[in-house]
Design a protein around this motif. Structure first.
Motif, PDB file in Angstrom:
ATOM      1  N   ASP A 199      38.764  48.994  41.362  1.00 19.46           N
ATOM      2  CA  ASP A 199      39.666  47.985  41.932  1.00 19.46           C
ATOM      3  C   ASP A 199      40.172  47.000  40.883  1.00 19.46           C
ATOM      4  OD1 ASP A 199      38.972  49.242  44.282  1.00 19.46           O
ATOM      5  OD2 ASP A 199      37.588  47.677  44.942  1.00 19.46           O
ATOM      6  N   ARG A 200      39.676  47.105  39.672  1.00 16.34           N
ATOM      7  CA  ARG A 200      39.930  46.063  38.672  1.00 16.34           C
ATOM      8  C   ARG A 200      41.399  45.983  38.265  1.00 16.34           C
ATOM      9  NH1 ARG A 200      35.442  46.624  34.558  1.00 16.34           N
ATOM     10  NH2 ARG A 200      34.290  46.059  36.462  1.00 16.34           N
ATOM     11  N   ALA A 201      42.037  47.121  38.023  1.00 14.95           N
ATOM     12  CA  ALA A 201      43.439  47.110  37.594  1.00 14.95           C
ATOM     13  C   ALA A 201      44.326  46.475  38.662  1.00 14.95           C
ATOM     14  CB  ALA A 201      43.903  48.531  37.285  1.00 14.95           C
ATOM     15  N   GLU A 202      44.076  46.800  39.916  1.00 12.41           N
ATOM     16  CA  GLU A 202      44.864  46.210  40.994  1.00 12.41           C
ATOM     17  C   GLU A 202      44.609  44.711  41.092  1.00 12.41           C
ATOM     18  OE1 GLU A 202      45.534  46.643  45.844  1.00 12.41           O
ATOM     19  OE2 GLU A 202      44.177  48.000  44.768  1.00 12.41           O
ATOM     20  N   ALA A 203      43.362  44.268  40.885  1.00 10.96           N
ATOM     21  CA  ALA A 203      43.042  42.841  40.950  1.00 10.96           C
ATOM     22  C   ALA A 203      43.782  42.073  39.854  1.00 10.96           C
ATOM     23  CB  ALA A 203      41.538  42.634  40.810  1.00 10.96           C
ATOM     24  N   ILE A 204      43.846  42.643  38.666  1.00  7.12           N
ATOM     25  CA  ILE A 204      44.566  41.994  37.557  1.00  7.12           C
ATOM     26  C   ILE A 204      46.047  41.869  37.897  1.00  7.12           C
ATOM     27  CG2 ILE A 204      45.268  42.258  35.152  1.00  7.12           C
ATOM     28  CD1 ILE A 204      42.552  43.582  34.638  1.00  7.12           C
ATOM     29  N   GLU A 205      46.624  42.920  38.459  1.00  2.89           N
ATOM     30  CA  GLU A 205      48.041  42.901  38.814  1.00  2.89           C
ATOM     31  C   GLU A 205      48.310  41.876  39.913  1.00  2.89           C
ATOM     32  OE1 GLU A 205      52.048  43.562  39.242  1.00  2.89           O
ATOM     33  OE2 GLU A 205      50.671  44.024  37.581  1.00  2.89           O
ATOM     34  N   ARG A 206      47.441  41.752  40.872  1.00  2.00           N
ATOM     35  CA  ARG A 206      47.638  40.792  41.958  1.00  2.00           C
ATOM     36  C   ARG A 206      47.521  39.365  41.440  1.00  2.00           C
ATOM     37  NH1 ARG A 206      47.252  43.936  46.773  1.00  2.00           N
ATOM     38  NH2 ARG A 206      47.304  42.061  48.062  1.00  2.00           N
ATOM     39  N   MET A 207      46.575  39.126  40.496  1.00  2.00           N
ATOM     40  CA  MET A 207      46.461  37.802  39.910  1.00  2.00           C
ATOM     41  C   MET A 207      47.739  37.432  39.153  1.00  2.00           C
ATOM     42  SD  MET A 207      43.746  36.338  37.085  1.00  2.00           S
ATOM     43  CE  MET A 207      44.740  37.013  35.743  1.00  2.00           C
ATOM     44  N   ARG A 208      48.277  38.387  38.401  1.00  2.00           N
ATOM     45  CA  ARG A 208      49.509  38.129  37.650  1.00  2.00           C
ATOM     46  C   ARG A 208      50.644  37.787  38.597  1.00  2.00           C
ATOM     47  NH1 ARG A 208      54.039  40.292  36.838  1.00  2.00           N
ATOM     48  NH2 ARG A 208      53.497  42.053  38.178  1.00  2.00           N
ATOM     49  N   ARG A 209      50.741  38.503  39.719  1.00  2.00           N
ATOM     50  CA  ARG A 209      51.822  38.261  40.667  1.00  2.00           C
ATOM     51  C   ARG A 209      51.705  36.885  41.310  1.00  2.00           C
ATOM     52  NH1 ARG A 209      51.707  42.937  42.737  1.00  2.00           N
ATOM     53  NH2 ARG A 209      50.356  42.520  44.533  1.00  2.00           N
ATOM     54  N   VAL A 210      50.485  36.469  41.620  1.00  2.00           N
ATOM     55  CA  VAL A 210      50.286  35.124  42.203  1.00  2.00           C
ATOM     56  C   VAL A 210      50.696  34.050  41.215  1.00  2.00           C
ATOM     57  CG1 VAL A 210      48.544  33.495  43.033  1.00  2.00           C
ATOM     58  CG2 VAL A 210      48.471  35.868  43.795  1.00  2.00           C
ATOM     59  N   ASP A 217      43.703  40.017  50.264  1.00  2.00           N
ATOM     60  CA  ASP A 217      43.420  41.441  50.086  1.00  2.00           C
ATOM     61  C   ASP A 217      41.921  41.700  50.225  1.00  2.00           C
ATOM     62  OD1 ASP A 217      44.027  44.114  49.631  1.00  2.00           O
ATOM     63  OD2 ASP A 217      43.741  43.945  47.470  1.00  2.00           O
ATOM     64  N   GLU A 218      41.580  42.959  50.462  1.00  2.00           N
ATOM     65  CA  GLU A 218      40.187  43.386  50.511  1.00  2.00           C
ATOM     66  C   GLU A 218      39.841  44.104  49.217  1.00  2.00           C
ATOM     67  OE1 GLU A 218      39.798  45.874  53.891  1.00  2.00           O
ATOM     68  OE2 GLU A 218      40.185  44.278  55.355  1.00  2.00           O
ATOM     69  N   GLY A 219      38.608  43.901  48.751  1.00  2.00           N
ATOM     70  CA  GLY A 219      38.200  44.540  47.512  1.00  2.00           C
ATOM     71  C   GLY A 219      36.694  44.572  47.373  1.00  2.00           C
ATOM     72  N   ARG A 220      36.244  45.398  46.449  1.00  2.00           N
ATOM     73  CA  ARG A 220      34.812  45.530  46.176  1.00  2.00           C
ATOM     74  C   ARG A 220      34.421  44.650  44.998  1.00  2.00           C
ATOM     75  NH1 ARG A 220      35.063  51.962  45.781  1.00  2.00           N
ATOM     76  NH2 ARG A 220      37.084  51.310  44.938  1.00  2.00           N
ATOM     77  N   VAL A 221      33.383  43.863  45.199  1.00  2.00           N
ATOM     78  CA  VAL A 221      32.910  42.925  44.182  1.00  2.00           C
ATOM     79  C   VAL A 221      31.496  43.335  43.766  1.00  2.00           C
ATOM     80  CG1 VAL A 221      32.303  40.529  43.695  1.00  2.00           C
ATOM     81  CG2 VAL A 221      34.352  41.059  45.052  1.00  2.00           C
ATOM     82  N   LEU A 222      31.295  43.463  42.455  1.00  2.00           N
ATOM     83  CA  LEU A 222      29.980  43.850  41.946  1.00  2.00           C
ATOM     84  C   LEU A 222      28.990  42.713  42.117  1.00  2.00           C
ATOM     85  CD1 LEU A 222      31.076  45.568  38.604  1.00  2.00           C
ATOM     86  CD2 LEU A 222      30.539  46.667  40.788  1.00  2.00           C
ATOM     87  N   LEU A 223      27.761  43.059  42.452  1.00  2.00           N
ATOM     88  CA  LEU A 223      26.704  42.069  42.565  1.00  2.00           C
ATOM     89  C   LEU A 223      25.901  42.051  41.273  1.00  2.00           C
ATOM     90  CD1 LEU A 223      25.415  42.753  46.206  1.00  2.00           C
ATOM     91  CD2 LEU A 223      27.091  41.047  45.436  1.00  2.00           C
TER      92      LEU A 223
END
Length: 286
Positions: free
Chosen positions: A62-73, A82-88
């Protein structure tokens, strides 16, 4: 009246958020966070949290999509949900989160303020429902296949009953030796093996739930009279008296409808024994 504009009040509000809170700079590094983000997700101290890249917290897929979404914001200022998986604690275990991100301009610098709500239980329930749905679809497909197999097996069984009946009748009239006898024996063996396969198909089909079938007995019996007469022999008179009401037989079992032709053939089927020149018959053992 107490002062509610200080850092203490702000920290209290941040800590009251039901889930994760984080504030990132334009490079995706942590600037602020609450105890949930620090202790439950990363498992680090405040010193270790400072300046750490938040993108490493996301699941690798999910990391590449998270980076792209942060850039867009950061570019558009539009809120992102959005929904995503977060490492513990660095993984490999992870949890599903519903995350929000909003741009904030502070002292002329862009930041992202985000929250995260654990939705792992909901996602697991959705996956279980999807799995159950797939199992249901598979079960329905197998039911269709079973009904189709049962229908084909019934039709084929009817044809085999005719083949077997006529073959056995011809064998009664054929000399024990000769080319014709061998051909008839081959036909009988092949038909018998086919009947075994048909029984396997019927056994499979009976695992499916089917509706009871209404069978017109008069019509079914009349269709087998010529074959039955040849089976029992000319020395036995066969008389058929149809029911006065032309009634129907209701199969009340949950299995497939029994084959009337095969049933009648088995009822009249006999092993011939020669006694003092007379033809005697005995019932075949069940």
């Amino acid at each position: 009246m107490p002062d509610v504009s200080g850092h203490a009040i702000t920290d209290s509000i941040i800590e009251s958020i039901p889930g994760a809170f984080y504030m990132l700079d334009a490079m995706g590094r942590y600037v602020r966070w609450n105890a949930y983000q620090r202790d439950e997700i990363l498992g680090l101290s405040d010193e270790e949290m400072a300046g750490r890249n938040a993108m490493a917290t996301f699941h690798p897929d999910d990391r590449a999509e998270a980076i792209e979404r942060m850039r867009r914001v950061l570019e558009t200022g539009e809120e992102d949900i959005d929904e995503g998986r977060v490492l513990l604690r660095g993984g490999p275990d992870y949890r599903w989160f519903l995350m929000t991100g909003r741009r904030a301009i502070i002292a002329g610098m862009p930041y992202i303020i985000g929250t995260g709500l654990d939705i792992t239980d909901r996602k697991k329930a959705e996956e279980e429902n999807e799995s159950l749905g797939q199992q249901l679809q598979h079960s329905q497909k197998m039911e269709i296949v079973g009904k189709l197999a049962g229908g084909i097996a019934h039709d084929f069984n009817n044809m085999l009953a005719v083949i077997l009946g006529h073959t056995e009748a011809l064998l009664e009239e054929t000399a024990p030796e000769g080319e014709l006898r061998r051909h008839l024996d081959s036909i009988l063996k092949a038909a018998s093996r086919s009947a075994d396969l048909t029984r396997q198909l019927l056994a499979f089909a009976r695992r499916q739930v089917v509706l009871p079938k209404v069978l017109e007995l008069d019509s079914a019996v009349e269709g087998t009279l010529s074959l039955l007469q040849r089976l029992i022999g000319e020395h036995v008179a066969l008389k058929w008296q149809p029911g006065s009401g032309g009634g129907a037989y209701q199969n009340r079992s949950l299995a497939d409808r029994p084959d009337p032709h095969q049933s009648l053939r088995e009822c009249t089927g006999c092993d011939r024994a020669e006694r003092n020149g007379d033809h005697k018959y005995r019932e075949r053992p069940p």
